[in-house]
Design an enzyme around this catalytic site. Sequence first.
Site, PDB file in Angstrom:
ATOM      1  N   TYR A  77       8.744  39.377 -30.610  1.00 20.98           N
ATOM      2  CA  TYR A  77       8.166  38.660 -29.429  1.00 20.98           C
ATOM      3  C   TYR A  77       8.056  37.344 -29.868  1.00 20.98           C
ATOM      4  O   TYR A  77       8.894  36.230 -29.024  1.00 20.98           O
ATOM      5  CB  TYR A  77       6.998  39.315 -28.946  1.00 20.98           C
ATOM      6  CG  TYR A  77       6.466  38.438 -27.367  1.00 20.98           C
ATOM      7  CD1 TYR A  77       7.019  38.864 -26.407  1.00 20.98           C
ATOM      8  CD2 TYR A  77       5.450  37.479 -27.602  1.00 20.98           C
ATOM      9  CE1 TYR A  77       6.574  38.342 -25.126  1.00 20.98           C
ATOM     10  CE2 TYR A  77       5.053  36.918 -26.347  1.00 20.98           C
ATOM     11  CZ  TYR A  77       5.697  37.578 -25.063  1.00 20.98           C
ATOM     12  OH  TYR A  77       5.201  36.839 -24.045  1.00 20.98           O
ATOM     13  N   LYS A 104      10.141  33.875 -28.414  1.00 23.34           N
ATOM     14  CA  LYS A 104       9.572  32.888 -27.498  1.00 23.34           C
ATOM     15  C   LYS A 104       9.760  31.534 -28.212  1.00 23.34           C
ATOM     16  O   LYS A 104      10.046  30.520 -27.498  1.00 23.34           O
ATOM     17  CB  LYS A 104       8.250  33.260 -27.266  1.00 23.34           C
ATOM     18  CG  LYS A 104       7.980  34.587 -26.387  1.00 23.34           C
ATOM     19  CD  LYS A 104       8.620  34.380 -24.884  1.00 23.34           C
ATOM     20  CE  LYS A 104       8.504  35.583 -23.813  1.00 23.34           C
ATOM     21  NZ  LYS A 104       8.892  35.301 -22.605  1.00 23.34           N
TER      22      LYS A 104
HETATM   23  P1  NAD Z   1       5.415  41.368 -15.935  1.00 26.00           P
HETATM   24  O1  NAD Z   1       5.786  42.556 -16.920  1.00 26.00           O
HETATM   25  O2  NAD Z   1       4.927  41.553 -14.632  1.00 26.00           O
HETATM   26  O3  NAD Z   1       6.831  40.472 -15.640  1.00 26.00           O
HETATM   27  C1  NAD Z   1       8.059  40.773 -16.419  1.00 26.00           C
HETATM   28  C2  NAD Z   1       9.140  41.285 -15.526  1.00 26.00           C
HETATM   29  O4  NAD Z   1      10.185  41.279 -16.569  1.00 26.00           O
HETATM   30  C3  NAD Z   1       9.072  42.471 -14.883  1.00 26.00           C
HETATM   31  O5  NAD Z   1       9.185  42.260 -13.706  1.00 26.00           O
HETATM   32  C4  NAD Z   1       9.971  43.565 -15.757  1.00 26.00           C
HETATM   33  O6  NAD Z   1      10.628  44.035 -14.682  1.00 26.00           O
HETATM   34  C5  NAD Z   1      11.151  42.205 -15.849  1.00 26.00           C
HETATM   35  N1  NAD Z   1      11.960  42.895 -17.162  1.00 26.00           N
HETATM   36  C6  NAD Z   1      11.715  43.583 -18.287  1.00 26.00           C
HETATM   37  N2  NAD Z   1      12.849  43.833 -18.892  1.00 26.00           N
HETATM   38  C7  NAD Z   1      13.765  43.400 -18.119  1.00 26.00           C
HETATM   39  C8  NAD Z   1      15.185  43.348 -18.279  1.00 26.00           C
HETATM   40  N3  NAD Z   1      15.905  43.903 -19.521  1.00 26.00           N
HETATM   41  N4  NAD Z   1      16.003  42.760 -17.193  1.00 26.00           N
HETATM   42  C9  NAD Z   1      15.442  42.173 -16.188  1.00 26.00           C
HETATM   43  N5  NAD Z   1      14.033  42.132 -16.057  1.00 26.00           N
HETATM   44  C10 NAD Z   1      13.289  42.678 -17.052  1.00 26.00           C
HETATM   45  O7  NAD Z   1       4.590  40.199 -16.986  1.00 26.00           O
HETATM   46  P2  NAD Z   1       4.619  38.640 -16.649  1.00 26.00           P
HETATM   47  O8  NAD Z   1       3.371  38.356 -17.598  1.00 26.00           O
HETATM   48  O9  NAD Z   1       4.604  38.289 -15.156  1.00 26.00           O
HETATM   49  O10 NAD Z   1       5.825  38.263 -17.579  1.00 26.00           O
HETATM   50  C11 NAD Z   1       6.818  37.362 -17.225  1.00 26.00           C
HETATM   51  C12 NAD Z   1       7.323  36.397 -18.057  1.00 26.00           C
HETATM   52  O11 NAD Z   1       5.919  35.502 -18.958  1.00 26.00           O
HETATM   53  C13 NAD Z   1       7.768  36.883 -19.619  1.00 26.00           C
HETATM   54  O12 NAD Z   1       8.753  36.440 -20.165  1.00 26.00           O
HETATM   55  C14 NAD Z   1       6.366  37.061 -20.368  1.00 26.00           C
HETATM   56  O13 NAD Z   1       6.875  37.437 -21.636  1.00 26.00           O
HETATM   57  C15 NAD Z   1       6.023  35.635 -20.066  1.00 26.00           C
HETATM   58  N6  NAD Z   1       4.525  35.334 -20.515  1.00 26.00           N
HETATM   59  C16 NAD Z   1       3.444  36.209 -20.122  1.00 26.00           C
HETATM   60  C17 NAD Z   1       1.958  35.880 -20.535  1.00 26.00           C
HETATM   61  C18 NAD Z   1       1.078  36.642 -19.911  1.00 26.00           C
HETATM   62  O14 NAD Z   1       0.062  36.416 -20.625  1.00 26.00           O
HETATM   63  N7  NAD Z   1       1.056  37.295 -19.025  1.00 26.00           N
HETATM   64  C19 NAD Z   1       1.871  34.765 -21.387  1.00 26.00           C
HETATM   65  C20 NAD Z   1       3.126  34.276 -21.736  1.00 26.00           C
HETATM   66  C21 NAD Z   1       4.275  34.425 -21.306  1.00 26.00           C
END
Ligand code: NAD
Length: 254
Positions: A155, A159
């Site tokens: 991961y 990133k």
């Molecule tokens: P989330 O799990 O709600 O959103 C991730 C989304 O990606 C989901 O809707 C999922 O269905 C979709 N997804 C997963 N695999 C996929 C694929 N193969 N093709 C298309 N879509 C796919 O969680 P989130 O936190 O809203 O995540 C959004 C982004 O933010 C991600 O890239 C995550 O790594 C990043 N992020 C999140 C946080 C946090 O603390 N939540 C922090 C830093 C970065």
Amino acid sequence: MDGKVAVITGAASGIGAATARLYAEAGAAVVLGWYPGDPHDVRPVLDTVTALGGKAIAVEVDVSDASDVARLMRTAVDGLGGLDVVVANAGIARRVPSAELSDDEFHRLLDVDLVGVFRCFREAIPTMRAQGRGRLIATSSIAGAHYGWPDHVHYTSAKAGVVGLVRTLALDVARDGITVNAVAPGVVVTPQSSDPVNSLGPAGLETFADAVPVGRNGRPEDIAATFLYLASDEAAFLTGQTLVVDGGVSLQLV
Ligand code: NAD
């Protein structure tokens, strides 16, 4: 964003869903990329956008599949008349001790979190180039962009890779009126971070909030607001950057 068309991946939940809502409020028509392999329902996001008077189309997409991504971008052009903004936000987090991480698991995660971002951007460039404008926006993370995260080496590699991706791609399309940027969120309360197996879980989120200088974890809307700025005409001179949006967490030494 009146008259603009935005494609958002991971739009059925968390940060992506908040972005879809905010973009629609700002006047954009949105293509909602959602992934049926996850238990998230895209319908509430679709209904909210429609209730706001906005146009939205939901498209099933696996960002690790190039033909799915091509169809996603075609839907914006054919169904909504253009392609001005891509928010490549879909991502997965998996907890695996490094010594046990297989090549397959590593590749699978990179294929979504890093190459998936590139696929979305690459597919959008010809249309944006022809228009002479465009905004390519990705979701990185402070995990990888700034910090390590134990048991998440794939991961954090992905990133951190996004940081390098936006730097080079920004140069490659700079003369085409296209900017390329990322946001590195801190901890944001979403389905991903609420998963106790692969991320912090509810108890971990509560503990983490105490360590955030502003006194709380992020909300999906905090990140969506930054995506809105990056999509704006006012952000035309900002490119190749990864903006840290983390409530001050990365400012602390310990
Ligand atoms: P989330 O799990 O709600 O959103 C991730 C989304 O990606 C989901 O809707 C999922 O269905 C979709 N997804 C997963 N695999 C996929 C694929 N193969 N093709 C298309 N879509 C796919 O969680 P989130 O936190 O809203 O995540 C959004 C982004 O933010 C991600 O890239 C995550 O790594 C990043 N992020 C999140 C946080 C946090 O603390 N939540 C922090 C830093 C970065």
